[in-house]
Design an enzyme around this catalytic site. Structure first.
Site, PDB file in Angstrom:
ATOM      1  N   ARG A 298     -33.876  15.323  22.973  1.00 42.57           N
ATOM      2  CA  ARG A 298     -32.430  15.610  22.961  1.00 42.57           C
ATOM      3  C   ARG A 298     -31.628  14.331  22.768  1.00 42.57           C
ATOM      4  O   ARG A 298     -30.609  14.332  22.076  1.00 42.57           O
ATOM      5  CB  ARG A 298     -32.025  16.318  24.259  1.00 42.57           C
ATOM      6  CG  ARG A 298     -30.562  16.739  24.243  1.00 42.57           C
ATOM      7  CD  ARG A 298     -30.184  17.592  25.444  1.00 42.57           C
ATOM      8  NE  ARG A 298     -30.310  16.860  26.693  1.00 42.57           N
ATOM      9  CZ  ARG A 298     -30.116  17.392  27.902  1.00 42.57           C
ATOM     10  NH1 ARG A 298     -29.769  18.670  28.002  1.00 42.57           N
ATOM     11  NH2 ARG A 298     -30.255  16.676  28.992  1.00 42.57           N
TER      12      ARG A 298
ATOM     13  N   GLU B 286     -20.527  27.251  30.397  1.00 43.92           N
ATOM     14  CA  GLU B 286     -21.557  26.639  31.247  1.00 43.92           C
ATOM     15  C   GLU B 286     -20.857  26.050  32.452  1.00 43.92           C
ATOM     16  O   GLU B 286     -19.644  26.177  32.603  1.00 43.92           O
ATOM     17  CB  GLU B 286     -22.351  25.576  30.460  1.00 43.92           C
ATOM     18  CG  GLU B 286     -21.505  24.476  29.866  1.00 43.92           C
ATOM     19  CD  GLU B 286     -22.280  23.537  28.937  1.00 43.92           C
ATOM     20  OE1 GLU B 286     -23.468  23.281  29.181  1.00 43.92           O
ATOM     21  OE2 GLU B 286     -21.664  23.057  27.967  1.00 43.92           O
TER      22      GLU B 286
ATOM     23  N   HIS C 171     -10.686   2.316  15.669  1.00 46.48           N
ATOM     24  CA  HIS C 171     -11.238   3.673  15.757  1.00 46.48           C
ATOM     25  C   HIS C 171     -12.371   3.881  14.759  1.00 46.48           C
ATOM     26  O   HIS C 171     -13.364   4.535  15.056  1.00 46.48           O
ATOM     27  CB  HIS C 171     -10.143   4.727  15.506  1.00 46.48           C
ATOM     28  CG  HIS C 171      -9.212   4.884  16.653  1.00 46.48           C
ATOM     29  ND1 HIS C 171      -8.360   3.890  17.053  1.00 46.48           N
ATOM     30  CD2 HIS C 171      -9.004   5.918  17.501  1.00 46.48           C
ATOM     31  CE1 HIS C 171      -7.670   4.298  18.103  1.00 46.48           C
ATOM     32  NE2 HIS C 171      -8.040   5.526  18.398  1.00 46.48           N
TER      33      HIS C 171
ATOM     34  N   ARG D 176     -11.959  -3.774  18.603  1.00 52.76           N
ATOM     35  CA  ARG D 176     -11.506  -2.401  18.773  1.00 52.76           C
ATOM     36  C   ARG D 176     -10.831  -1.840  17.521  1.00 52.76           C
ATOM     37  O   ARG D 176      -9.809  -2.351  17.077  1.00 52.76           O
ATOM     38  CB  ARG D 176     -10.538  -2.314  19.963  1.00 52.76           C
ATOM     39  CG  ARG D 176     -10.231  -0.875  20.362  1.00 52.76           C
ATOM     40  CD  ARG D 176      -9.281  -0.797  21.539  1.00 52.76           C
ATOM     41  NE  ARG D 176      -9.064   0.595  21.924  1.00 52.76           N
ATOM     42  CZ  ARG D 176      -8.270   1.425  21.264  1.00 52.76           C
ATOM     43  NH1 ARG D 176      -7.609   1.015  20.210  1.00 52.76           N
ATOM     44  NH2 ARG D 176      -8.144   2.675  21.669  1.00 52.76           N
TER      45      ARG D 176
ATOM     46  N   LEU E 136     -24.317  22.730  26.020  1.00 53.07           N
ATOM     47  CA  LEU E 136     -25.421  21.776  25.979  1.00 53.07           C
ATOM     48  C   LEU E 136     -26.745  22.514  26.135  1.00 53.07           C
ATOM     49  O   LEU E 136     -26.873  23.373  27.017  1.00 53.07           O
ATOM     50  CB  LEU E 136     -25.271  20.754  27.110  1.00 53.07           C
ATOM     51  CG  LEU E 136     -26.328  19.661  27.058  1.00 53.07           C
ATOM     52  CD1 LEU E 136     -26.008  18.655  25.954  1.00 53.07           C
ATOM     53  CD2 LEU E 136     -26.455  18.959  28.392  1.00 53.07           C
TER      54      LEU E 136
ATOM     55  N   TYR F   5     -25.826  10.104  26.398  1.00 51.22           N
ATOM     56  CA  TYR F   5     -26.593   9.806  27.602  1.00 51.22           C
ATOM     57  C   TYR F   5     -27.656  10.846  27.857  1.00 51.22           C
ATOM     58  O   TYR F   5     -27.684  11.891  27.203  1.00 51.22           O
ATOM     59  CB  TYR F   5     -25.657   9.694  28.810  1.00 51.22           C
ATOM     60  CG  TYR F   5     -25.132  11.008  29.346  1.00 51.22           C
ATOM     61  CD1 TYR F   5     -24.164  11.744  28.676  1.00 51.22           C
ATOM     62  CD2 TYR F   5     -25.622  11.526  30.553  1.00 51.22           C
ATOM     63  CE1 TYR F   5     -23.688  12.953  29.182  1.00 51.22           C
ATOM     64  CE2 TYR F   5     -25.144  12.725  31.072  1.00 51.22           C
ATOM     65  CZ  TYR F   5     -24.179  13.432  30.390  1.00 51.22           C
ATOM     66  OH  TYR F   5     -23.718  14.610  30.888  1.00 51.22           O
TER      67      TYR F   5
ATOM     68  N   LYS G 210     -24.694  15.465  23.785  1.00 50.11           N
ATOM     69  CA  LYS G 210     -24.594  14.985  25.169  1.00 50.11           C
ATOM     70  C   LYS G 210     -23.758  13.712  25.176  1.00 50.11           C
ATOM     71  O   LYS G 210     -24.251  12.601  25.418  1.00 50.11           O
ATOM     72  CB  LYS G 210     -25.994  14.770  25.756  1.00 50.11           C
ATOM     73  CG  LYS G 210     -25.995  14.849  27.271  1.00 50.11           C
ATOM     74  CD  LYS G 210     -27.374  15.087  27.807  1.00 50.11           C
ATOM     75  CE  LYS G 210     -27.456  14.880  29.310  1.00 50.11           C
ATOM     76  NZ  LYS G 210     -26.507  15.668  30.094  1.00 50.11           N
TER      77      LYS G 210
HETATM   78  N1  PMP Z   1     -24.515  21.408  30.758  1.00 48.16           N
HETATM   79  C1  PMP Z   1     -23.842  20.258  30.936  1.00 48.16           C
HETATM   80  C2  PMP Z   1     -22.415  20.175  30.489  1.00 48.16           C
HETATM   81  C3  PMP Z   1     -24.476  19.147  31.528  1.00 48.16           C
HETATM   82  O1  PMP Z   1     -23.805  17.995  31.686  1.00 48.16           O
HETATM   83  C4  PMP Z   1     -25.819  19.279  31.966  1.00 48.16           C
HETATM   84  C5  PMP Z   1     -26.559  18.144  32.652  1.00 48.16           C
HETATM   85  N2  PMP Z   1     -26.166  16.896  32.353  1.00 48.16           N
HETATM   86  C6  PMP Z   1     -26.484  20.506  31.775  1.00 48.16           C
HETATM   87  C7  PMP Z   1     -25.800  21.544  31.151  1.00 48.16           C
HETATM   88  C8  PMP Z   1     -27.932  20.702  32.198  1.00 48.16           C
HETATM   89  O2  PMP Z   1     -28.779  19.969  31.381  1.00 48.16           O
HETATM   90  P1  PMP Z   1     -30.223  19.445  31.918  1.00 48.16           P
HETATM   91  O3  PMP Z   1     -30.960  20.653  32.377  1.00 48.16           O
HETATM   92  O4  PMP Z   1     -30.837  18.809  30.736  1.00 48.16           O
HETATM   93  O5  PMP Z   1     -29.949  18.506  33.062  1.00 48.16           O
END
Ligand code: PMP
Length: 284
Positions: free
Chosen positions: A52, A182, A102, A100, A207, A33, A149
């Site tokens: 991304r 994070e 895996h 379905r 991320l 996403y 993501k």
């Molecule tokens: N880390 C994680 C785990 C996230 O889910 C997000 C935003 N979805 C971010 C960092 C920040 O990313 P962005 O600046 O692209 O929104």
């Protein structure tokens, strides 16, 4: 007025928008996403988000359901049909529908594409950033590919919920060595006790935030130096400032972490400069 979503080729009222029960996104979270801020009708850092998205798709070997050009048109159209000026645009691409199993289907199946949009009060985001929020540290129980993501967000949700139970706004995740990774949906920055601005390298299982990259560019302009390094929770609690970056939080300071004031418990000067500069960028 019902909102409009885009689902696999059609613009539909959100209340009627459906995906198939055998969609691999639903069955396995086999999808990726993007979340993009829309400020005064403009998609903030759109091309970086699309870069991304294509990277995430490539990492999971999912074929994009359409090229970037048509996707840009769909995104603009969803914003236009919802009559939003400030909004949060959500793109989800899953591997598609298959009986379905895996194992990834050996025949080509078309990926599913869903685009939704909701109103986001960006002036509220700015005011929240200027007031600061609270954080709660939570163990990072996510997988080893947090650079993708992925829509597999259950660990993020559980961490956010645990933080919210303590009354905190965001969960600050830490790895098994006690270093901050994070936030549950944000990247974390720290102005250390010694005055260094640091953030964890994106090579270290986090991320690569688009807002993180944008704020880095802004620091270069403002001649604020940034070090990419890990920081322990212990050291973060002694820091002058902590702040979060994401598409829906610009640079939002954590003024209290686990009930303990960070610095003097108010928004610090570095975050303040970055919030101002970020909105100068989005509002230009
Ligand atoms: N880390 C994680 C785990 C996230 O889910 C997000 C935003 N979805 C971010 C960092 C920040 O990313 P962005 O600046 O692209 O929104």
């Amino acid at each position: 007025m019902s909102r409009t979503a885009y689902v696999n080729g059609a613009y539909v009222p959100t209340r009627d928008a459906l995906v198939h029960i055998n969609d691999r996104g639903f069955q396995f979270a086999d999808g990726v996403y993007e979340g993009i801020g829309v400020r005064r009708g403009n998609m903030v850092d759109l091309e970086a988000h699309l870069d991304r998205l294509w990277r995430s798709l490539g990492e999971l070997s999912i074929t994009a359901p359409m090229d970037r050009g048509p996707l840009r048109v769909v995104l603009s159209e969803v914003i236009r049909r919802n009559l939003f000026s400030d909004a949060f645009l959500y793109i989800q691409i899953t591997r598609g529908v298959a009986s379905r199993d895996h194992a990834i289907p050996t025949v080509d199946i078309p990926a599913s594409l869903i685009v939704t949009c909701k109103r986001l009060n960006f002036d509220g985001v700015k005011n929240r950033a200027l007031a600061g929020v609270t954080g709660s540290t939570q163990p990072d129980i996510r997988w080893g590919r947090c650079d993708v993501k992925s829509t597999g967000l259950l660990p993020n949700i559980l961490a956010k919920q645990a933080a919210r139970k303590t009354g905190a706004f965001e969960a600050i995740l830490f790895d098994s060595d006690g270093y901050i990774t994070e936030g549950s949906s944000t990247n974390v920055w720290v102005v250390t006790e010694g005055g260094d601005l640091i953030t964890r390298p994106t090579t270290d299982n986090i991320l690569a935030g688009i807002t993180r990259a944008r704020v880095k560019t802004i620091t270069e302009k403002l001649k604020i130096s940034v070090k990419e390094a890990k920081i322990s929770i212990e050291d973060a609690k002694k820091a002058q400032e902590i702040f979060l970056t994401s598409a829906t939080s610009c640079a939002t300071p954590i003024i209290v972490l686990d009930g303990q004031k960070i610095g003097d418990g108010t928004v610090g000067p570095v975050a303040k400069r970055l919030i101002d500069a970020y909105f100068q960028f989005t509002d230009a």
